[in-house]
Design a protein around this motif. Structure first.
Motif, PDB file in Angstrom:
ATOM      1  N   ARG A   1      -2.805  -3.225   1.531  1.00  0.00           N
ATOM      2  CA  ARG A   1      -1.500  -3.854   1.786  1.00  0.00           C
ATOM      3  C   ARG A   1      -0.394  -2.824   1.978  1.00  0.00           C
ATOM      4  NH1 ARG A   1      -0.538  -8.713  -2.000  1.00  0.00           N
ATOM      5  NH2 ARG A   1       1.441  -8.693  -0.898  1.00  0.00           N
TER       6      ARG A   1
ATOM      7  N   TYR B   1       1.724  -2.333   5.538  1.00  0.00           N
ATOM      8  CA  TYR B   1       3.183  -2.257   5.557  1.00  0.00           C
ATOM      9  C   TYR B   1       3.653  -1.005   6.297  1.00  0.00           C
ATOM     10  CZ  TYR B   1       8.046  -2.108   4.111  1.00  0.00           C
ATOM     11  OH  TYR B   1       9.421  -2.044   4.121  1.00  0.00           O
TER      12      TYR B   1
ATOM     13  N   ASN C   1       4.278  -5.599  -3.444  1.00  0.00           N
ATOM     14  CA  ASN C   1       5.562  -6.041  -2.897  1.00  0.00           C
ATOM     15  C   ASN C   1       6.490  -4.832  -2.886  1.00  0.00           C
ATOM     16  OD1 ASN C   1       4.919  -8.920  -2.794  1.00  0.00           O
ATOM     17  ND2 ASN C   1       4.939  -8.779  -5.028  1.00  0.00           N
TER      18      ASN C   1
ATOM     19  N   ASN D   1       1.607  -5.712  -7.250  1.00  0.00           N
ATOM     20  CA  ASN D   1       1.152  -6.752  -6.308  1.00  0.00           C
ATOM     21  C   ASN D   1       1.444  -6.350  -4.867  1.00  0.00           C
ATOM     22  OD1 ASN D   1       0.185  -8.597  -8.279  1.00  0.00           O
ATOM     23  ND2 ASN D   1       2.305  -9.131  -8.751  1.00  0.00           N
TER      24      ASN D   1
ATOM     25  N   PHE E   1       6.323   0.251  -4.393  1.00  0.00           N
ATOM     26  CA  PHE E   1       5.698  -1.061  -4.425  1.00  0.00           C
ATOM     27  C   PHE E   1       5.358  -1.417  -5.863  1.00  0.00           C
ATOM     28  CE2 PHE E   1       4.752   0.809  -0.340  1.00  0.00           C
ATOM     29  CZ  PHE E   1       4.837  -0.242   0.559  1.00  0.00           C
ATOM     30  N   ASP E   2       5.442  -2.713  -6.185  1.00  0.00           N
ATOM     31  CA  ASP E   2       4.960  -3.142  -7.493  1.00  0.00           C
ATOM     32  C   ASP E   2       3.436  -3.230  -7.438  1.00  0.00           C
ATOM     33  OD1 ASP E   2       4.272  -5.622  -6.308  1.00  0.00           O
ATOM     34  OD2 ASP E   2       6.003  -6.656  -7.154  1.00  0.00           O
TER      35      ASP E   2
END
Length: 146
Positions: A97, A101, A138, A136, A133-134
């Protein structure tokens, strides 16, 4: 009074650094997970030195390659920080992820540093953008260095 404060600071500094110790170790002394990461993602790179560091936060391993790239592992052999100065961070080691991004948002940029801890991932790009990013994946922070 000033001398007492300076002496106290010096004593505390010596106490803190006395617990730090760095030794040189061999590849086979790395945890199995670290060896697997190196053989999977850094097989073509020549290892210059492997340091085992002991400090107040535990044990970690720092692998420095001959091209100045570095990867730091915790005592379990999980990567914590990957710094690539001569190349980019290998795509396969970057969480999917995060890679998506970066490719979508900064297609011209390469990932030069990837760092993770218990709360977040930090990414430094070749265009001097820093992303956070966290867990998860995000995006929680973005910084442009101008």
């Amino acid at each position: 009074m000033k001398n007492i404060i300076l002496a106290a600071i010096a004593a505390m500094t010596l106490t803190l650094t006395a617990c730090d110790k760095t030794t040189i170790v061999q590849y086979n002394e790395l945890p199995a997970a670290a060896q697997q990461t190196l053989s999977t993602y850094f097989a073509d790179e020549q290892i210059a030195v492997i340091q085992k560091e002991y400090d107040d936060w535990g044990i970690r391993y720092n692998v420095i390659f001959s091209n100045a790239n570095e990867i730091e592992f915790n005592k379990k052999g999980e990567w914590q920080d990957i710094k690539c100065r001569a190349t980019k961070v290998p795509d396969g080691i970057v969480p999917e992820r995060i890679m998506q991004y970066v490719v979508q948002t900064y297609p011209e940029a390469a990932i030069w540093e990837l760092k993770r801890d218990k709360r977040s991932y930090e990414v430094e790009l070749s265009n001097m953008v820093e992303l956070k990013f966290d867990l998860n994946f995000n995006i929680i922070d973005l910084d442009h260095e101008d």
